[in-house]
Design an enzyme around this catalytic site. Structure first.
Site: not given
Length: 324
Positions: A136, A270, A299
């Site tokens: 991320s 996502d 995610h």
């Protein structure tokens, strides 16, 4: 390579000050100190995990254990929390008690980049090659690290569900930006009140919040109890607010310069980096190793798919490791 096993593996846990901020480090494998150049037992390679946000090392406990086993226990696998995201143990403050201010804004997005570079500088020998596995916002941090410290011996960077552009314009970003940038202080009071609950009650609340998952990693539940700390939440939300404002344009220059070292892995559903972000980067870098998830992983893969992700990564890196 063999798949991640269930056998117990050496796991070392540390709470340290890095850039003056409390930092949680989990180290998988017998290597606890990689800073001594004179040591003859240093490994050739370190796998270092750069977390997402919340940047709590505990979320990646199962992941680093599975990765370490999948690598035949040949290389250390470390995860370093973001500055100030962990709840320090009793007797340790969130900020080191010193007159020396190492970094102006260590809890901000830029500060987190410098925090990781400082950690490597002080704790890892320059002779050790690196595999950076980022998740991320950790992917943005990793690209910045490679940009600012080209001397790092990065063998590969694996960027999982990369939030490296247009975060505020993503479906989740549009929802969260007003909350993070204007209303985050409203959240502090309920968190403060909940912080007085017994640990068992906090864990039950976390289980209730995650009840929709078929399987949930137990370490994710215990780690999430940290989120009942006002100091942790304040640092987590502050960093997130900066992400919305600062992660705008994709750094295509750094990507182009390091393309052969990068593996991108995008999700199909996502809401932080939607599929058209994948389509566009794939079009801009047709020769890049840019993959789209075919397994339907979320995610926040650390909640329920750590072992599956670790197994995929060991497969991706087989050729690189055999050339060492």
């Amino acid at each position: 390579m063999r798949s991640a096993s269930e056998e117990p593996v050496p796991l070392h846990e540390e709470f340290i000050y890095c850039c003056g901020a409390a930092t949680h480090v989990l180290k998988c494998g017998p290597w606890k100190d990689l800073s001594k150049d004179e040591s003859k037992n240093l490994p050739r390679l370190l796998f270092m995990i750069i977390p997402g946000n919340p940047g709590l090392a505990g979320y990646y406990r199962t992941f680093i254990q599975a990765l370490y086993c999948g690598l035949n226990q040949q290389y250390p696998v470390w995860v370093v929390s973001h500055a100030g995201h962990c709840k320090p143990p009793s007797g340790m403050e969130m900020i080191e008690d010193t007159d020396i201010k190492e970094l102006e804004d260590v809890f901000g997005l830029n500060g987190q980049v410098e925090h990781k570079l400082n950690f490597l500088k002080k704790n890892v020998s320059k002779d050790i090659k690196l595999v950076l596995i980022a998740h991320s916002i950790g992917c943005y941090i990793t690209l910045e690290m490679m940009k600012r410290a080209s001397e790092l011996q990065v063998l590969r960077s694996v960027l999982l569900f990369p939030t490296i552009e247009r975060m505020a314009q993503s479906p989740q970003g549009k929802l969260m930006t007003p909350l993070l940038c204007k209303l985050r202080y409203v959240l502090y009071m309920p968190v403060y009140l909940l912080s007085f609950l017994p640990e068992g009650v906090k864990a039950s609340l976390v289980r209730f919040a995650l009840r929709g998952m078929k399987t949930c990693d137990e370490s994710s539940i215990t780690t999430s109890v940290n989120l009942f700390s006002v100091d942790c939440i304040a640092n987590i939300l502050y960093m997130a607010s900066q992400e919305m404002l600062k992660v705008v344009e994709r750094d295509s220059t750094t990507i182009k310069q390091n393309l052969k070292k990068l593996i991108f892995y995008y999700g199909t559903g996502d809401s932080w980096c939607p599929q058209h972000y994948y389509d566009e980067i794939k079009m801009d870098f047709p020769d890049g190793d840019i993959r789209l998830c075919e397994k339907g992983l979320r995610h926040a893969f650390v909640l329920d798919a750590s072992k599956e992700m670790a197994a995929m990564i060991t497969d991706w890196l087989q050729d690189d490791l055999t050339k060492l």
